[in-house]
Design a protein around this motif. Structure first.
Motif, PDB file in Angstrom:
ATOM      1  N   LEU A  35       0.813  -1.122   0.040  1.00 43.70           N
ATOM      2  CA  LEU A  35       0.068  -0.079  -0.180  1.00 43.70           C
ATOM      3  C   LEU A  35       0.759   1.241   0.087  1.00 43.70           C
ATOM      4  CD1 LEU A  35      -2.611  -1.449   2.366  1.00 43.70           C
ATOM      5  CD2 LEU A  35      -2.824  -1.129   0.196  1.00 43.70           C
ATOM      6  N   ALA A  36       0.443   2.239  -0.560  1.00 47.04           N
ATOM      7  CA  ALA A  36       1.282   3.624  -0.441  1.00 47.04           C
ATOM      8  C   ALA A  36       1.822   4.260   0.693  1.00 47.04           C
ATOM      9  CB  ALA A  36       0.421   4.547  -1.279  1.00 47.04           C
ATOM     10  N   ASP A  37       2.802   4.622   0.930  1.00 45.96           N
ATOM     11  CA  ASP A  37       3.240   5.085   1.952  1.00 45.96           C
ATOM     12  C   ASP A  37       2.492   6.280   2.531  1.00 45.96           C
ATOM     13  OD1 ASP A  37       5.227   3.198   2.216  1.00 45.96           O
ATOM     14  OD2 ASP A  37       6.920   4.692   1.768  1.00 45.96           O
ATOM     15  N   ALA A  38       1.965   7.222   1.478  1.00 46.78           N
ATOM     16  CA  ALA A  38       1.195   8.310   1.816  1.00 46.78           C
ATOM     17  C   ALA A  38      -0.034   8.063   2.487  1.00 46.78           C
ATOM     18  CB  ALA A  38       1.036   9.170   0.954  1.00 46.78           C
ATOM     19  N   ASP A  39      -0.641   7.043   1.953  1.00 47.62           N
ATOM     20  CA  ASP A  39      -1.957   6.488   2.540  1.00 47.62           C
ATOM     21  C   ASP A  39      -1.801   6.050   4.001  1.00 47.62           C
ATOM     22  OD1 ASP A  39      -3.443   7.070  -0.060  1.00 47.62           O
ATOM     23  OD2 ASP A  39      -3.119   5.171  -0.539  1.00 47.62           O
ATOM     24  N   LEU A  40      -0.724   5.040   4.244  1.00 51.39           N
ATOM     25  CA  LEU A  40      -0.471   4.766   5.619  1.00 51.39           C
ATOM     26  C   LEU A  40      -0.231   5.826   6.593  1.00 51.39           C
ATOM     27  CD1 LEU A  40       2.028   1.689   4.489  1.00 51.39           C
ATOM     28  CD2 LEU A  40      -0.368   1.373   5.285  1.00 51.39           C
ATOM     29  N   ILE A  41       0.473   6.803   6.051  1.00 49.84           N
ATOM     30  CA  ILE A  41       0.741   7.997   7.157  1.00 49.84           C
ATOM     31  C   ILE A  41      -0.369   8.613   7.018  1.00 49.84           C
ATOM     32  CG2 ILE A  41       1.877  10.037   7.254  1.00 49.84           C
ATOM     33  CD1 ILE A  41       4.348   8.613   5.559  1.00 49.84           C
ATOM     34  N   GLN A  42      -1.394   8.718   6.269  1.00 48.01           N
ATOM     35  CA  GLN A  42      -2.583   9.553   6.335  1.00 48.01           C
ATOM     36  C   GLN A  42      -3.534   8.799   7.604  1.00 48.01           C
ATOM     37  OE1 GLN A  42      -4.889  11.376   3.193  1.00 48.01           O
ATOM     38  NE2 GLN A  42      -6.519   9.991   3.514  1.00 48.01           N
ATOM     39  N   GLU A  43      -3.563   7.601   7.331  1.00 46.15           N
ATOM     40  CA  GLU A  43      -4.445   7.032   8.325  1.00 46.15           C
ATOM     41  C   GLU A  43      -3.684   7.099   9.621  1.00 46.15           C
ATOM     42  OE1 GLU A  43      -7.441   5.463   7.581  1.00 46.15           O
ATOM     43  OE2 GLU A  43      -6.878   6.347   5.567  1.00 46.15           O
ATOM     44  N   GLY A  44      -2.430   6.793   9.785  1.00 50.47           N
ATOM     45  CA  GLY A  44      -1.814   6.995  10.984  1.00 50.47           C
ATOM     46  C   GLY A  44      -2.127   8.356  11.552  1.00 50.47           C
ATOM     47  N   SER A  45      -2.254   9.236  11.077  1.00 49.64           N
ATOM     48  CA  SER A  45      -2.421  10.821  11.523  1.00 49.64           C
ATOM     49  C   SER A  45      -3.655  10.767  11.906  1.00 49.64           C
ATOM     50  CB  SER A  45      -2.039  11.914  10.335  1.00 49.64           C
ATOM     51  OG  SER A  45      -0.910  11.474   9.763  1.00 49.64           O
ATOM     52  N   VAL A  46      -4.740  10.105  11.119  1.00 53.17           N
ATOM     53  CA  VAL A  46      -6.241  10.089  11.619  1.00 53.17           C
ATOM     54  C   VAL A  46      -6.015   9.574  13.205  1.00 53.17           C
ATOM     55  CG1 VAL A  46      -8.248   9.069  11.433  1.00 53.17           C
ATOM     56  CG2 VAL A  46      -7.004  10.136   9.632  1.00 53.17           C
ATOM     57  N   GLY A  47      -5.262   8.457  13.416  1.00 46.54           N
ATOM     58  CA  GLY A  47      -5.178   7.897  14.717  1.00 46.54           C
ATOM     59  C   GLY A  47      -4.660   8.543  15.622  1.00 46.54           C
ATOM     60  N   LEU A  48      -3.611   9.375  15.181  1.00 52.40           N
ATOM     61  CA  LEU A  48      -2.907  10.517  16.117  1.00 52.40           C
ATOM     62  C   LEU A  48      -3.927  11.538  16.701  1.00 52.40           C
ATOM     63  CD1 LEU A  48      -0.376  11.725  17.511  1.00 52.40           C
ATOM     64  CD2 LEU A  48      -0.035  12.778  15.400  1.00 52.40           C
ATOM     65  N   MET A  49      -4.766  11.991  16.062  1.00 52.71           N
ATOM     66  CA  MET A  49      -5.649  12.947  16.281  1.00 52.71           C
ATOM     67  C   MET A  49      -6.752  12.382  17.192  1.00 52.71           C
ATOM     68  SD  MET A  49      -6.262  15.291  12.905  1.00 52.71           S
ATOM     69  CE  MET A  49      -6.151  14.076  11.566  1.00 52.71           C
ATOM     70  N   LYS A  50      -7.026  11.206  17.077  1.00 53.90           N
ATOM     71  CA  LYS A  50      -8.017  10.415  17.929  1.00 53.90           C
ATOM     72  C   LYS A  50      -7.416  10.314  19.362  1.00 53.90           C
ATOM     73  CE  LYS A  50     -10.867   7.936  14.363  1.00 53.90           C
ATOM     74  NZ  LYS A  50     -11.473   6.744  14.330  1.00 53.90           N
ATOM     75  N   ALA A  51      -6.091   9.967  19.293  1.00 56.98           N
ATOM     76  CA  ALA A  51      -5.503   9.898  20.458  1.00 56.98           C
ATOM     77  C   ALA A  51      -5.427  11.245  21.129  1.00 56.98           C
ATOM     78  CB  ALA A  51      -3.876   9.391  20.267  1.00 56.98           C
ATOM     79  N   VAL A  52      -4.950  12.382  20.499  1.00 61.49           N
ATOM     80  CA  VAL A  52      -4.824  13.770  21.041  1.00 61.49           C
ATOM     81  C   VAL A  52      -6.102  14.089  21.920  1.00 61.49           C
ATOM     82  CG1 VAL A  52      -4.606  16.023  20.541  1.00 61.49           C
ATOM     83  CG2 VAL A  52      -2.780  14.344  19.562  1.00 61.49           C
ATOM     84  N   LYS A  53      -7.296  13.645  21.233  1.00 61.36           N
ATOM     85  CA  LYS A  53      -8.566  14.060  21.717  1.00 61.36           C
ATOM     86  C   LYS A  53      -8.916  13.488  23.165  1.00 61.36           C
ATOM     87  CE  LYS A  53     -13.466  13.646  20.603  1.00 61.36           C
ATOM     88  NZ  LYS A  53     -14.517  13.242  19.614  1.00 61.36           N
ATOM     89  N   ARG A  54      -8.303  11.920  23.052  1.00 61.40           N
ATOM     90  CA  ARG A  54      -8.791  11.324  24.323  1.00 61.40           C
ATOM     91  C   ARG A  54      -7.300  11.438  25.191  1.00 61.40           C
ATOM     92  NH1 ARG A  54     -10.824   9.262  19.717  1.00 61.40           N
ATOM     93  NH2 ARG A  54     -12.821   8.434  19.888  1.00 61.40           N
ATOM     94  N   PHE A  55      -6.313  12.018  25.001  1.00 61.84           N
ATOM     95  CA  PHE A  55      -5.279  12.015  26.078  1.00 61.84           C
ATOM     96  C   PHE A  55      -5.613  12.700  27.301  1.00 61.84           C
ATOM     97  CE2 PHE A  55      -1.129  13.934  27.074  1.00 61.84           C
ATOM     98  CZ  PHE A  55      -0.439  12.686  27.682  1.00 61.84           C
ATOM     99  N   ASP A  56      -5.267  12.026  28.214  1.00 53.99           N
ATOM    100  CA  ASP A  56      -5.423  12.574  29.746  1.00 53.99           C
ATOM    101  C   ASP A  56      -4.088  12.692  30.201  1.00 53.99           C
ATOM    102  OD1 ASP A  56      -6.067  13.262  32.189  1.00 53.99           O
ATOM    103  OD2 ASP A  56      -7.256  11.690  32.600  1.00 53.99           O
ATOM    104  N   PRO A  57      -3.561  13.758  30.417  1.00 54.33           N
ATOM    105  CA  PRO A  57      -2.092  14.050  31.083  1.00 54.33           C
ATOM    106  C   PRO A  57      -2.024  13.672  32.343  1.00 54.33           C
ATOM    107  CG  PRO A  57      -3.210  16.133  30.969  1.00 54.33           C
ATOM    108  CD  PRO A  57      -4.268  15.148  30.026  1.00 54.33           C
ATOM    109  N   ASP A  58      -3.468  13.519  33.309  1.00 52.34           N
ATOM    110  CA  ASP A  58      -3.166  13.125  34.633  1.00 52.34           C
ATOM    111  C   ASP A  58      -2.999  11.718  34.754  1.00 52.34           C
ATOM    112  OD1 ASP A  58      -3.585  15.609  35.377  1.00 52.34           O
ATOM    113  OD2 ASP A  58      -5.827  15.312  35.306  1.00 52.34           O
ATOM    114  N   VAL A  59      -2.946  10.964  33.497  1.00 51.13           N
ATOM    115  CA  VAL A  59      -2.699   9.301  33.587  1.00 51.13           C
ATOM    116  C   VAL A  59      -1.220   9.055  34.096  1.00 51.13           C
ATOM    117  CG1 VAL A  59      -2.788   7.037  32.530  1.00 51.13           C
ATOM    118  CG2 VAL A  59      -4.722   8.819  32.303  1.00 51.13           C
TER     119      VAL A  59
END
Length: 284
Positions: A73-97
């Motif tokens: 699969l294209a590297d650009a597509d893999l990076i794009q999907e991974g970036s979506v996952g990163l944004m989901k993680a940022v939304k759910r990230f709790d620094p107090d953990v």
């Protein structure tokens, strides 16, 4: 959480090398900086804080995505999907953990890439259950050589992943099977030039006289059985079923209740009993 467009990442488009160079220039955050940004995001929904958290970790997305190059699969597509996952993680990230964002985000990044790989690697899905998905990626990473696994390797993978050896063998077949076009130009390998594509040997029976006659005969017999079964019902039940199920304009329970001078619930009960009787007659 804003999507990639709303974050206005302002990264170069078209050149993957330029993209990788651009994300590598974003400074890494210290633990205190990361915590302050995460708190601003949680407390004030600060989109600039979210943007900085995402940008500072895009290089990590690139690194994770490179590990999935073997799927074609294209590297650009893999990076794009991974970036979506990163944004989901940022939304759910709790620094107090008490963990850094990079440790928390790796699960979300890989999860999005996994979904993308499974959706696009084959026309037919190779893994649908959670156990199959785990086996799919583990089996790919454990292959140390080309060719099929031997008995000892199958037993080892099955033991490590807690599945049956038969499940490992089935997944291995799926991994190394190839998609075949319905009307492709595959050759049988001999001098006849005969095609082995499915279109060459799967017949279309929709216009076959025997099949059409059989279907018409089955339809006539089914209608005759339905008429005979309806005749066994009393006139009221037959009328209710006919107007509720067989007419072009279906009567409502309320309309039938007003006509027969009973409650809508009573009409529903009569309908249910009549349907049960018909079902029993038609199944015998």
């Amino acid at each position: 959480m804003p999507n990639a467009l709303e974050l206005s990442l302002s990264l170069p488009i078209g050149s993957l090398d330029a993209y990788q160079q651009a994300v590598s220039r974003f400074p890494l955050l210290s633990e205190s900086e990361e915590r302050a940004l995460a708190e601003r995001l949680r407390r004030d929904n600060d989109l600039e804080a979210a943007r900085q958290l995402v940008m500072s970790h895009l290089r990590f997305v690139v690194r994770v995505a490179r590990g999935y190059r073997g799927y074609g699969l294209a590297d650009a597509d893999l990076i794009q999907e991974g970036s979506v996952g990163l944004m989901k993680a940022v939304k759910r990230f709790d620094p107090d953990v008490g963990v850094r964002l990079v440790s928390f985000a790796v699960h979300w990044i890989r999860a999005e890439i996994h979904e993308f790989v499974l959706r696009n690697w084959r026309i037919v899905k190779v893994a649908t259950t959670k156990a199959q998905r785990k086996l799919f990626f583990n089996l790919r990473s454990r292959k140390k050589r080309l060719g099929w696994l031997n008995h000892k390797e199958v037993e080892g993978v099955a033991s490590d992943l807690g599945v049956k050896p038969e499940t490992v063998l089935e997944m291995e077949k799926r991994l190394y099977a190839h998609d075949a076009a319905f009307d492709g130009h595959a050759s049988s390998g001999d001098d006849s030039g005969e095609s082995t594509a499915p279109a060459a040997y799967l017949g279309d029976l929709s216009l076959d006289p025997a099949s059409r006659h059989e279907e018409a005969d089955w339809t006539v017999r089914s209608q005759e059985r339905l008429r005979a079964a309806l005749e066994t019902l009393d006139a009221r039940s037959r009328d209710i079923l006919g107007r509720r199920w067989l007419g072009e304009e279906k009567a409502t329970l309320g309309e039938l209740a007003a006509e027969y001078g009973v409650s809508a619930e009573r009409i529903r009960q009569i309908e249910k009993k009549a349907l049960g009787s018909l079902r029993g007659l038609l199944e015998n």
